[in-house]
Design a protein around this motif. Structure first.
Motif, short mmCIF file in Angstrom:
data_model
loop_
_atom_site.label_atom_id
_atom_site.label_comp_id
_atom_site.label_asym_id
_atom_site.label_seq_id
_atom_site.Cartn_x
_atom_site.Cartn_y
_atom_site.Cartn_z
N ALA A 159 -2.77 -4.43 -2.92
CA ALA A 159 -1.44 -5.00 -2.75
C ALA A 159 -1.47 -6.43 -2.23
CB ALA A 159 -0.63 -4.13 -1.79
N THR A 160 -2.55 -6.84 -1.60
CA THR A 160 -2.60 -8.17 -0.99
C THR A 160 -3.00 -9.26 -1.98
OG1 THR A 160 -4.91 -7.87 -0.31
CG2 THR A 160 -3.21 -7.18 1.25
N ASN A 201 -12.42 -1.46 6.40
CA ASN A 201 -11.61 -0.41 7.01
C ASN A 201 -10.61 -0.99 7.99
OD1 ASN A 201 -12.95 1.59 5.61
ND2 ASN A 201 -14.24 2.21 7.31
N TYR A 202 -11.06 -2.00 8.74
CA TYR A 202 -10.14 -2.65 9.67
C TYR A 202 -8.96 -3.28 8.92
CZ TYR A 202 -7.74 -6.12 12.27
OH TYR A 202 -6.71 -6.85 12.79
N MET A 203 -9.26 -3.93 7.78
CA MET A 203 -8.18 -4.57 7.01
C MET A 203 -7.14 -3.54 6.59
SD MET A 203 -8.36 -6.47 3.33
CE MET A 203 -6.85 -6.83 2.44
N TYR A 204 -7.59 -2.37 6.13
CA TYR A 204 -6.65 -1.32 5.75
C TYR A 204 -5.78 -0.95 6.95
CZ TYR A 204 -9.61 -0.38 1.60
OH TYR A 204 -10.30 -0.46 0.42
N ALA A 205 -6.42 -0.81 8.09
CA ALA A 205 -5.68 -0.41 9.29
C ALA A 205 -4.67 -1.48 9.71
CB ALA A 205 -6.67 -0.13 10.43
N ASN A 210 -3.14 -3.57 7.84
CA ASN A 210 -2.04 -3.51 6.89
C ASN A 210 -1.00 -2.48 7.32
OD1 ASN A 210 -1.45 -4.91 4.46
ND2 ASN A 210 -1.68 -3.02 3.31
N ASN A 211 -1.48 -1.34 7.79
CA ASN A 211 -0.57 -0.26 8.17
C ASN A 211 0.01 -0.45 9.56
OD1 ASN A 211 -0.64 2.19 6.05
ND2 ASN A 211 -2.55 1.08 5.99
N LEU A 212 -0.72 -1.13 10.44
CA LEU A 212 -0.16 -1.46 11.75
C LEU A 212 1.01 -2.42 11.58
CD1 LEU A 212 -0.63 -1.01 14.82
CD2 LEU A 212 -1.86 -3.18 14.82
N GLY A 222 0.83 -1.19 0.00
CA GLY A 222 0.00 0.00 0.00
C GLY A 222 0.86 1.24 0.00
N PRO A 223 0.27 2.40 0.18
CA PRO A 223 1.03 3.65 0.12
C PRO A 223 2.23 3.69 1.06
CG PRO A 223 -1.29 4.12 -0.02
CD PRO A 223 -1.19 2.66 0.27
N ALA A 224 2.06 3.24 2.31
CA ALA A 224 3.18 3.30 3.26
C ALA A 224 4.38 2.52 2.73
CB ALA A 224 2.74 2.74 4.61
#
Length: 483
Positions: A283-284, A367-371, A373-375, A128-130
């Motif tokens: 990305a996944t 939304n949780y899945m996105y979070a 990913n970044n955690l 993803g972006p990060a």
């Protein structure tokens, strides 16, 4: 504090982001040679072969459904009604236009997310972006700031907002107390999110196509019941978009500006192109054809489905119903409910309440899945931290179902604005890479070959793309799955 946050949001969303998102959409549309129009049919061709996955990634279809689960929320029901009320029917035209150019931005960010993806400690694809900020730009600090903003906005606050919408709808339609709705959402969401990324993907794959199809069918029935009015409504949308319904010059200018601003904002907020959210799902995936750009095509389709299809369904129901009355004060979800009930009877209110339940609940899970990913980007798969975060997400869901705190919602808007700003800067800086990938994919496609990414053709990317992800033997072309 409230005034400061309001000022930040006014600056971000009123002065900076809306123009930057427009610029990015136009820029990528030109750089990709109007790819969303020239290759419109190819999006569906890629989707036909999108059901296969492997041990590391979910299928492209699952990634599309997950991103749609996050995109398609209460805004598709209430937000479109607000855009119509504030901007008039012409807002729908500008909503369509921003979705079309936003498809090119979605292609860019999802293609980059595929290229720079990694494997976590459990062997699953993450990105993803990060990740493309750290690997592609060598700027981990950007990725950290982006991730923190996304965790606050998508992981915590927006999930509380969605739970609040479900709770309110259930209380009005079925007189269910807010605590009861909140508890049910927490249990259902907990069962899914504690199952991990694959459980989320399977849930989205089953529920999202079903809910979108039912809503589309209802809208088609309403339109067919009023088919004679359809040409007049289309004419009204186009004329209103350019102020042709107004008499005086001043009225024309104001009408156009209101239609443009409200339609563009609705489109941008709904399809999320350029926000940096959907690339976390993109990305996944294990793409087919095995090339980063193939996931770009799939996610372009996500923007089309969200705004051109689902938002248009809501607009159609409202406009053919005769319930749209500028200046009446009736807007948002109430306008959508009145419009549908006027066409199909009293069960329209119940249907909208159930639609909100599905649309908002799927948004919570995605939304949780996105979070998550970044955690993982921040913590490198720290198991205890992941469990604690899941508990915090469920606590926010319960909090949102039972009450609301406007300051918190405003903080989330500011957080999402900063997140989008960082992502747009990153994809514009990496635009040259995205264009190279698009050209490589289409060169192979035009030659009658199955587009396959070969890292050896890009020596400048060696050391930036994680070893083993895109090696020649890492993803060999296979025949499309029949499932």
């Amino acid at each position: 504090m409230e005034q400061l946050i309001a000022a930040i949001n006014g600056l971000l969303w009123g002065k900076i982001l809306i123009y930057l998102l427009l610029f990015a959409g136009a820029y990528f549309t030109l750089r990709f040679g109007f790819i969303q129009i020239r290759h419109f049919g190819h999006m569906f061709s890629v989707l036909k072969n999108s059901r296969q996955a492997d041990a590391a990634g979910i299928s492209s279809f699952q990634a599309l459904c997950t991103s749609l689960a996050a995109r398609v929320g209460t805004g598709n029901l209430a937000g479109v009604a607000v855009a119509l009320y504030l901007g008039g029917p012409g807002a729908i035209f500008w909503m369509w236009l921003i979705a079309i150019i936003g498809m090119a931005t979605a292609f860019a960010e999802s293609t980059l997310a595929q290229l720079y993806k990694v494997k976590d400690d459990d062997g699953n694809y993450r990105g993803g972006p990060a990740y493309y900020m750290e690997l592609g730009l060598g700027a981990r600090w950007m990725g950290v700031l982006f991730s923190l903003c996304l965790l606050l906005a998508f992981g915590l606050v927006f999930n509380a907002v969605q739970a609040n919408s479900i709770s309110a709808a259930m209380q009005v339609a079925f007189n269910i107390p807010s605590w009861g709705t909140g508890l049910a959402i927490v249990i259902a969401a907990g069962l899914i999110i504690f199952g991990g990324i694959r459980a989320i993907a399977r849930f989205a794959e089953l529920v999202v196509p079903f809910m979108a199809l039912i809503y589309l069918l209802i809208a088609l029935v309403v339109v067919m019941m009023n088919i004679g009015e359809l040409p007049g409504i289309i004419s009204l949308i186009v004329k209103s978009a350019f102020g042709l319904e107004q008499a005086g010059g001043g009225a024309v200018g104001f009408a156009i500006s209101q239609a443009m601003m409200n339609g563009i904002k609705r489109g941008l907020f709904s399809n999320e192109a350029g926000m940096g959210s959907a690339p976390n799902a993109a990305a996944t995936a294990t793409p087919y054809p095995p090339h980063p750009a193939s996931q770009g095509y799939v996610q372009m389709l996500g923007v089309f489905m969200d705004t051109i299809v689902i938002c248009t369904c809501t607009a159609s129901i409202i406009l053919v119903s005769g319930q749209f009355e500028p200046g009446s004060g009736i807007t948002g979800i109430e306008l959508t409910q009145r419009a549908l009930s006027a066409e199909v009877g009293g069960w329209g209110n119940t249907f909208i309440a159930i639609a909100i339940l599905f649309f908002a609940f799927t948004s919570i899970v995605a939304n949780y899945m996105y979070a998550e990913n970044n955690l993982i980007f921040l913590e490198h798969n720290h198991k205890a931290g992941l469990t604690l975060f899941r508990i915090c997400v469920l606590a926010m869901v319960m909090f949102g179902a039972m009450g609301e705190l406007p300051v918190v919602w405003a903080m989330a808007d500011a957080s999402m604005g900063i997140m989008a700003l960082i992502n747009l800067v990153a994809i514009l800086l990496l635009s040259g890479v995205a264009v190279k990938l698009a050209k490589d994919y289409n060169r192979q496609l035009d030659a009658g070959k199955l587009p396959t990414f070969d890292l050896n053709d890009y020596p400048e990317l060696k050391g930036k793309v994680v070893e083993g992800i895109w090696d020649n033997n890492a993803q060999k072309p296979q025949e499309p799955s029949k499932s």
